[in-house]
Design an enzyme around this catalytic site. Structure first.
Site, PDB file in Angstrom:
ATOM      1  N   GLY A 156      13.591 -11.075  25.601  1.00 32.20           N
ATOM      2  CA  GLY A 156      12.718 -11.369  26.733  1.00 32.20           C
ATOM      3  C   GLY A 156      12.519 -10.259  27.754  1.00 32.20           C
ATOM      4  CG  ASP A 190      16.197 -22.330  32.611  1.00 31.33           C
ATOM      5  OD1 ASP A 190      15.988 -22.959  33.647  1.00 31.33           O
ATOM      6  OD2 ASP A 190      15.904 -22.777  31.487  1.00 31.33           O
ATOM      7  N   GLY A 236      21.589 -20.279  33.589  1.00 35.60           N
ATOM      8  CA  GLY A 236      22.561 -19.220  33.884  1.00 35.60           C
ATOM      9  C   GLY A 236      23.581 -19.047  32.763  1.00 35.60           C
ATOM     10  CB  THR A 289      21.673 -16.595  28.429  1.00 30.97           C
ATOM     11  OG1 THR A 289      21.102 -17.764  27.855  1.00 30.97           O
ATOM     12  CG2 THR A 289      21.526 -15.426  27.481  1.00 30.97           C
ATOM     13  CG  LEU A 290      22.741 -12.989  33.495  1.00 27.69           C
ATOM     14  CD1 LEU A 290      22.381 -11.878  32.535  1.00 27.69           C
ATOM     15  CD2 LEU A 290      21.708 -13.053  34.609  1.00 27.69           C
ATOM     16  CE  LYS A 309      12.055 -21.948  34.283  1.00 29.75           C
ATOM     17  NZ  LYS A 309      12.019 -22.572  32.932  1.00 29.75           N
ATOM     18  CG  ASP A 343      10.004 -16.674  23.424  1.00 28.79           C
ATOM     19  OD1 ASP A 343      10.844 -16.558  24.343  1.00 28.79           O
ATOM     20  OD2 ASP A 343      10.225 -17.316  22.376  1.00 28.79           O
ATOM     21  NE  ARG A 377       9.618 -12.639  22.181  1.00 24.89           N
ATOM     22  CZ  ARG A 377      10.692 -13.223  22.710  1.00 24.89           C
ATOM     23  NH1 ARG A 377      10.953 -13.066  23.987  1.00 24.89           N
ATOM     24  NH2 ARG A 377      11.492 -13.973  21.979  1.00 24.89           N
TER      25      ARG A 377
HETATM   26  P1  IMP Z   1      19.592 -19.793  30.519  1.00 21.59           P
HETATM   27  O1  IMP Z   1      20.783 -19.494  29.649  1.00 21.59           O
HETATM   28  O2  IMP Z   1      19.328 -21.266  30.576  1.00 21.59           O
HETATM   29  O3  IMP Z   1      19.669 -19.184  31.885  1.00 21.59           O
HETATM   30  O4  IMP Z   1      18.343 -19.246  29.751  1.00 21.59           O
HETATM   31  C1  IMP Z   1      17.943 -17.946  29.835  1.00 21.59           C
HETATM   32  C2  IMP Z   1      17.015 -17.611  28.690  1.00 21.59           C
HETATM   33  O5  IMP Z   1      16.197 -18.737  28.369  1.00 21.59           O
HETATM   34  C3  IMP Z   1      16.062 -16.521  29.105  1.00 21.59           C
HETATM   35  O6  IMP Z   1      16.575 -15.260  28.773  1.00 21.59           O
HETATM   36  C4  IMP Z   1      14.812 -16.861  28.349  1.00 21.59           C
HETATM   37  O7  IMP Z   1      14.849 -16.263  27.076  1.00 21.59           O
HETATM   38  C5  IMP Z   1      14.860 -18.369  28.178  1.00 21.59           C
HETATM   39  N1  IMP Z   1      14.017 -19.086  29.165  1.00 21.59           N
HETATM   40  C6  IMP Z   1      14.404 -19.811  30.224  1.00 21.59           C
HETATM   41  N2  IMP Z   1      13.350 -20.315  30.884  1.00 21.59           N
HETATM   42  C7  IMP Z   1      12.247 -19.878  30.235  1.00 21.59           C
HETATM   43  C8  IMP Z   1      10.839 -20.037  30.458  1.00 21.59           C
HETATM   44  O8  IMP Z   1      10.354 -20.672  31.404  1.00 21.59           O
HETATM   45  N3  IMP Z   1      10.034 -19.414  29.566  1.00 21.59           N
HETATM   46  C9  IMP Z   1      10.493 -18.665  28.514  1.00 21.59           C
HETATM   47  N4  IMP Z   1      11.806 -18.493  28.281  1.00 21.59           N
HETATM   48  C10 IMP Z   1      12.675 -19.094  29.129  1.00 21.59           C
END
Ligand code: IMP
Length: 173
Positions: free
Chosen positions: A41, A99, A101, A103-104, A127, A155, A161
């Protein structure tokens, strides 16, 4: 499937990227910056950001994933990790969107085990409403509400993308 009008236009994104790069350039003056893009992303954001940063840096990547269509699985997989030795480096993780958090947070903790000199996070989009794991964000491009967005590297099912702007995305029913 419907891609809405731009939420952030090309000009807005490029303007904000330049602002972030200016702050980062000041903060990393005299440091040993290693910018780590979280793929897939962040590829577009990272390439614009590093081109606007005015201090010497090295680029590396982490390839990770946890997202299945619009809902996260909560399980993070790292398919590729940094090749650079991060000791004595000032690591800046560059993400497209935070989103939940999850993943990060996973990538951050994994990186901290490698003992970088410092570790900061830069995300284009935040977000906040969806956050499940509290994670320190040092540089944020834009806050967005809880809606699914695509474009500028983001995506849906690996599509959209390549859009140069960021738009809301809705599945038609
Ligand atoms: P998290 O682990 O929930 O914070 O998700 C992070 C990953 O989810 C990001 O690196 C994106 O790849 C994907 N993601 C989260 N929200 C969106 C969105 O609104 N559109 C596209 N990808 C998203």
């Amino acid at each position: 499937m419907v891609v809405g009008k731009p939420i952030f236009t090309v000009e807005q994104i490029q303007g904000r990227v330049r602002e972030l790069a200016e702050v980062i350039s000041n903060d990393y003056e005299g440091k040993n910056l290693l910018a780590v893009g979280i793929l897939r992303g962040a590829f577009m954001f990272l390439s614009d950001l590093v081109r606007a940063i005015q201090v010497p840096l090295t680029v590396d990547f982490v390839v990770a994933g946890s997202y299945m269509k619009e809902s996260t699985t909560g399980e993070v997989k790292v398919y590729y990790d940094v090749r650079e030795d991060v000791k004595e480096r000032d690591v800046l993780l560059v993400e497209d969107i935070v989103d939940t958090g999850i993943t990060l947070n996973h990538i951050r903790e994994r990186m901290l085990l490698k003992r970088p000199r410092s570790l900061k996070i830069c995300t284009l989009l935040d977000k906040k409403e969806k956050r499940l794991v509290d994670i320190p964000l040092d540089y944020v491009g834009f806050q967005i509400p809880n809606e699914f967005v695509v474009g500028y590297g983001l995506d849906y099912d690996n599509r959209y993308r390549n859009l140069p702007y960021i738009a809301a995305f809705r599945k038609t029913i």
